[in-house]
Design a protein around this motif. Structure first.
Motif: not given
Ligand SMILES: C[S@@+](CC[C@H](N)C(=O)[O-])C[C@H]1O[C@@H](n2cnc3c(N)ncnc32)[C@H](O)[C@@H]1O
Length: 262
Positions: A181-192
């Motif tokens: 979940p924290s990796q997914l959160r980071g990826m979603m933040a990275e794509i705006g």
């Protein structure tokens, strides 16, 4: 052993073979995703890697006004199953029209900002290029639009995560990599599309059933069974196994994340 990372061709081949029997599991992630997407009657929704259309049809049932749903996938056999589920008017339930189209998640054939909702369920771990696919989802969302991702809630512990990914890859040769979940959160933040809402769900299943759902070879089934039993003490794979006779009760943790396009 099946531990080598699959190619797009491997993934497509796997889902071509599984299409006839694919069920998509229980519906609670679908329900949670639709609730978190909260489509209004006029929503313009895209379901990426729609498979047999479970999320697309569930969204369509809520889109009762001028909106629409498009479902895309790169496996023709999965889209054919989705088309079978549709009624003659293009819907599987009362609600919006659902259009189905062949497309790779890393090259969505839609203009920037076309959709108010983009969903993707249980597919990010099958993407050979996860970040480019997520970037495409962010690109086609309009500002203020919602990106809703349903995925395995992989363990945050890196050793357990590696064990989990190794088991999943051996079980079915279409598993590329699941993210925590924290990796997914980071990826979603990275794509705006920073996450503003998140739900965790638990799905219980017997190990014997789980080993029958991914066209696993006999040899690989034995390897995964051994890994499950070896991982019982200390929950090495993060599936919280409990002994039930000579079988194991597993709990697969699932996560639904909703982000808003900045
Ligand atoms: C486990 S199924 C999930 C289907 C559906 N979203 C559901 O919830 O039941 C994974 C789907 O991802 C699709 N897929 C994998 N990689 C893809 C890609 N790069 N582009 C489009 N579809 C892809 C497969 O064809 C398959 O239908």
């Amino acid at each position: 052993m099946g531990e080598q990372s699959p190619s797009d061709q491997d993934v497509r081949q796997h889902f071509t073979e599984r299409a006839a029997t694919y069920t998509g599991g229980q519906g609670d992630t679908v329900e949670a995703m639709v609730a978190m997407a909260a489509p209004g009657p006029d929503a313009q929704a895209l379901d990426v890697a729609t498979g047999t259309g479970l999320v697309a049809f569930a969204l369509a049932a809520e889109i009762t006004g001028s909106g629409y749903v498009i479902g895309v996938d790169f496996t023709a056999a999965m889209l054919a199953r989705a088309a079978e589920e549709q009624g003659a008017d293009g819907t599987a339930a009362p609600g919006a029209q659902v259009s189905l189209a062949a497309a790779d998640a890393t090259g969505l054939p839609f203009p920037d900002g076309m959709f108010s909702i983009v969903t993707c369920r249980f597919s990010v771990h099958h993407f050979t290029h996860a970040m480019p696919a997520l970037q495409e989802m962010g690109r086609v969302l309009m500002p203020g639009g919602r990106l809703v991702i349903g995925e395995f809630g992989m363990p945050e512990d890196p050793e357990k995560a590696a064990y989990f990914n190794r088991m999943e890859r051996t079980r079915g040769h279409s598993h590329v990599q699941a993210f925590s979940p924290s990796q997914l959160r980071g990826m979603m933040a990275e794509i705006g599309c920073p996450v503003h809402d998140e739900r965790l769900l638990n799905r219980e299943m017997m190990a014997s059933e789980w080993l029958e759902t991914a066209n696993t070879t006999d040899e690989n089934r034995e390897i995964v069974r051994t890994m499950l039993w070896d991982g019982l003490e200390g929950d090495l794979g993060g599936l919280s196994p409990k002994r039930v006779g000579d079988d194991l009760l597993l709990t697969r943790h699932e996560v639904v994340l909703s982000g808003v396009r900045a």
